[in-house]
Design a protein around this motif. Sequence first.
Motif, PDB file in Angstrom:
ATOM      1  N   LYS A  19      -4.259 -14.054   6.194  1.00  0.00           N
ATOM      2  CA  LYS A  19      -4.241 -13.093   4.998  1.00  0.00           C
ATOM      3  C   LYS A  19      -4.149 -10.951   5.880  1.00  0.00           C
ATOM      4  O   LYS A  19      -4.621 -11.562   6.831  1.00  0.00           O
TER       5      LYS A  19
ATOM      6  N   THR B 142      -5.556  -6.183   3.859  1.00  0.00           N
ATOM      7  CA  THR B 142      -5.833  -5.351   2.680  1.00  0.00           C
ATOM      8  C   THR B 142      -6.311  -6.698   1.217  1.00  0.00           C
ATOM      9  O   THR B 142      -6.267  -6.183   0.669  1.00  0.00           O
ATOM     10  N   GLU B 143      -6.169  -7.510   2.175  1.00  0.00           N
ATOM     11  CA  GLU B 143      -6.062  -8.775   1.279  1.00  0.00           C
ATOM     12  C   GLU B 143      -7.699  -8.881   1.798  1.00  0.00           C
ATOM     13  O   GLU B 143      -8.607 -10.020   0.905  1.00  0.00           O
TER      14      GLU B 143
END
Length: 260
Positions: free
Chosen positions: A98, A101-102
């Motif tokens: 990921k 930002t995740e």
Amino acid sequence: MKNRTALITGGASGIGKKTAILLAEKGCQVIINYRNSEAEAISLAKHLEHCYGTKCLAVQGDVALEEDCIRIVNKSMSVFKTIDILIHNAGPYIHERKKMTEYSSDEWNYLIHGNLSAAFHLSKQVIPIMRKQKWGRIITLGYDRVETSPGWIFRSAFAAAKTGLASLTRTIALEEAENGITANMICPGDITNDWKEKSIQDALVAEKYTTNTGTGRQGTGEDIARVISFLVEEKSDFITGSIIPVTGGIDVLGKALKHH
């Protein structure tokens, strides 16, 4: 290496376990730190004592927590007189792919603490012990080309922590050289899952059935353990501040990008 004492974080399985076996074989006393693998750690400690007649200890603790780092060292020092070798092998890793930002703040903090701050807390505890005896070995683990601080897609926190760790390892090498303490980082190649506990012989046997590129065989935990075992020897004192790739010549990050 007789009568030297080595603390290996995350020593109950994988590369840590392979390293524990190799050092015990050389006559080292081994402290096996584990987070959850209690049965495995205790069984490994007993196995090493039985096979090599060297004293071993299993110590629980999550290196991502400062208080656990302190407790691990205190517990070790209550059983052994000293800690000569610190191998910071434990390194939290999130397999899910990921973008930065995740990542949640908790995930970010856990990876930074487990991979980078842990080395600070543990080294801060053991360096004064090593200074007293004018001898010490600190080994950290990184990843391919970490010294060039490359980006690593979907691995933002892990890569940032390990890049910081590379610099920290070199700083310790500079600061502690006068005290007979060396600090080096080893960067394993693509050594996955079961291969972390396998031997080079296993890889040579498997090689006959695969058409792998690079060196033509799979990397193993033994490949890494052999380098660690070499770096901690008495005569390896001239090797410090080094970042050593053990990758079979394969571009690990390039491979990660191709899978993208």
